[in-house]
Structures are given as C-alpha cells and as structure tokens.
Design a protein around this motif. Structure first.
Motif, mmCIF file in Angstrom:
data_model
loop_
_atom_site.group_PDB
_atom_site.id
_atom_site.type_symbol
_atom_site.label_atom_id
_atom_site.label_comp_id
_atom_site.label_asym_id
_atom_site.label_seq_id
_atom_site.Cartn_x
_atom_site.Cartn_y
_atom_site.Cartn_z
ATOM 1 N N SER A 29 42.004 29.774 38.097
ATOM 2 C CA SER A 29 41.227 30.979 38.374
ATOM 3 C C SER A 29 42.063 32.248 38.423
ATOM 4 N N LEU A 30 43.231 32.174 39.046
ATOM 5 C CA LEU A 30 44.050 33.375 39.186
ATOM 6 C C LEU A 30 44.551 33.911 37.843
ATOM 7 N N PRO A 31 45.071 33.071 36.927
ATOM 8 C CA PRO A 31 45.469 33.621 35.617
ATOM 9 C C PRO A 31 44.289 34.184 34.824
ATOM 10 N N LEU A 32 43.127 33.551 34.948
ATOM 11 C CA LEU A 32 41.951 34.055 34.246
ATOM 12 C C LEU A 32 41.533 35.414 34.798
ATOM 13 N N ALA A 33 41.537 35.541 36.117
ATOM 14 C CA ALA A 33 41.197 36.826 36.731
ATOM 15 C C ALA A 33 42.250 37.882 36.399
ATOM 16 N N TYR A 35 43.979 38.028 33.654
ATOM 17 C CA TYR A 35 43.718 38.458 32.276
ATOM 18 C C TYR A 35 42.588 39.481 32.251
ATOM 19 N N PHE A 36 41.514 39.200 32.970
ATOM 20 C CA PHE A 36 40.403 40.149 32.977
ATOM 21 C C PHE A 36 40.789 41.464 33.633
ATOM 22 N N TRP A 37 41.757 41.425 34.536
ATOM 23 C CA TRP A 37 42.172 42.647 35.215
ATOM 24 C C TRP A 37 43.164 43.445 34.377
ATOM 25 N N PHE A 38 44.165 42.783 33.768
ATOM 26 C CA PHE A 38 45.231 43.475 33.054
ATOM 27 C C PHE A 38 45.108 43.413 31.540
ATOM 28 N N GLY A 39 44.607 42.316 30.994
ATOM 29 C CA GLY A 39 44.750 42.047 29.574
ATOM 30 C C GLY A 39 43.703 42.635 28.663
ATOM 31 N N GLN A 40 42.625 43.097 29.186
ATOM 32 C CA GLN A 40 41.561 43.586 28.315
ATOM 33 C C GLN A 40 41.825 45.030 27.888
ATOM 34 N N GLU A 41 41.354 45.351 26.696
ATOM 35 C CA GLU A 41 41.432 46.727 26.213
ATOM 36 C C GLU A 41 40.025 47.310 26.187
ATOM 37 N N GLN A 42 39.929 48.608 26.319
ATOM 38 C CA GLN A 42 38.660 49.338 26.293
ATOM 39 C C GLN A 42 37.659 48.759 27.294
ATOM 40 N N VAL A 43 38.044 48.773 28.545
ATOM 41 C CA VAL A 43 37.210 48.237 29.611
ATOM 42 C C VAL A 43 36.416 49.383 30.234
ATOM 43 N N GLN A 44 35.164 49.118 30.496
ATOM 44 C CA GLN A 44 34.328 50.099 31.170
ATOM 45 C C GLN A 44 34.760 50.233 32.628
ATOM 46 N N PRO A 45 34.560 51.400 33.235
ATOM 47 C CA PRO A 45 34.982 51.588 34.630
ATOM 48 C C PRO A 45 34.326 50.599 35.595
ATOM 49 N N PHE A 46 33.072 50.264 35.354
ATOM 50 C CA PHE A 46 32.404 49.295 36.232
ATOM 51 C C PHE A 46 33.051 47.927 36.122
ATOM 52 N N ASP A 47 33.379 47.508 34.909
ATOM 53 C CA ASP A 47 34.053 46.220 34.710
ATOM 54 C C ASP A 47 35.422 46.214 35.379
ATOM 55 N N GLN A 48 36.153 47.333 35.272
ATOM 56 C CA GLN A 48 37.470 47.414 35.901
ATOM 57 C C GLN A 48 37.341 47.298 37.419
ATOM 58 N N ALA A 49 36.364 47.970 37.999
ATOM 59 C CA ALA A 49 36.156 47.895 39.448
ATOM 60 C C ALA A 49 35.748 46.487 39.859
ATOM 61 N N LEU A 50 34.873 45.869 39.097
ATOM 62 C CA LEU A 50 34.424 44.514 39.402
ATOM 63 C C LEU A 50 35.571 43.510 39.278
ATOM 64 N N ASN A 51 36.397 43.646 38.258
ATOM 65 C CA ASN A 51 37.545 42.758 38.091
ATOM 66 C C ASN A 51 38.576 42.964 39.196
ATOM 67 N N VAL A 53 37.924 43.878 42.327
ATOM 68 C CA VAL A 53 37.374 43.231 43.524
ATOM 69 C C VAL A 53 37.480 41.716 43.400
ATOM 70 N N ALA A 54 37.160 41.176 42.234
ATOM 71 C CA ALA A 54 37.230 39.722 42.036
ATOM 72 C C ALA A 54 38.669 39.224 42.178
ATOM 73 N N PHE A 55 39.632 39.953 41.627
ATOM 74 C CA PHE A 55 41.034 39.558 41.726
ATOM 75 C C PHE A 55 41.512 39.615 43.173
ATOM 76 N N ALA A 56 41.135 40.671 43.887
ATOM 77 C CA ALA A 56 41.536 40.804 45.288
ATOM 78 C C ALA A 56 40.937 39.689 46.137
#
Length: 85
Positions: A29-33, A35-51, A53-56
């Motif tokens: 779970s932690l590496p997947l989270a 990736y969603f937090w750091f590895g994505q390009e062109q992320v919407q602000p809502f997705d960044q905020a959600l990722n 919170v999920a990572f934390a």
C-alpha cells in the motif's frame, strides 16, 4: 485482505496477523500511495489533496500498527512470564 488481517489480529490479539498487516501496508500500500502522490504527472489539485491525505493516513496507520503489535506482544510476554512464575 489487508484490513481483514489487521482487524482479526487486533481482535484476537494475534501478533503474526498484526505484523502481517503492517508488512502488507509497508510493502504493497505505501509504495502505491507514494506513486500516486509523487509519480503522477498533470494531477488535478483535488487529486493531489486526496493523495496527500491518503498517504498521511497510511503512514499513520503503519506507525499505529507497529505500536499496537508491540503492545500486544509485550502484554502476551507478561502473561507468559506470570504463568511461568
């Protein structure tokens, strides 16, 4: 599966299940989270905020799982020590 293992380990006070929950959290779970937090390009602000919170929450879950497993292990060791006396 990961949450079931954590819940069963907590309710039944089974240390291997609790450590299995922590291991699955750290290895899967932690590496997947991350990736969603750091590895994505062109992320919407809502997705960044959600990722974020999920990572934390996942990091806090790992710390709480380790702490809980250590406490259960300590209590079970005290019970075995008292039985031996």
């Amino acid at each position: 599966c990961r949450l079931y293992i954590g819940d069963a380990g907590n309710l039944q006070e089974k240390v291997p299940l609790l450590w299995g929950f922590v291991a699955l959290s750290l290895v899967v779970s932690l590496p997947l989270a991350a990736y969603f937090w750091f590895g994505q390009e062109q992320v919407q602000p809502f997705d960044q905020a959600l990722n974020t919170v999920a990572f934390a929450l996942l990091v806090a879950e790992c710390f709480a799982g380790v702490n809980g497993a250590r406490k259960v292990l300590r209590v079970l060791a005290d019970i075995v020590e008292d039985a031996d006396s």
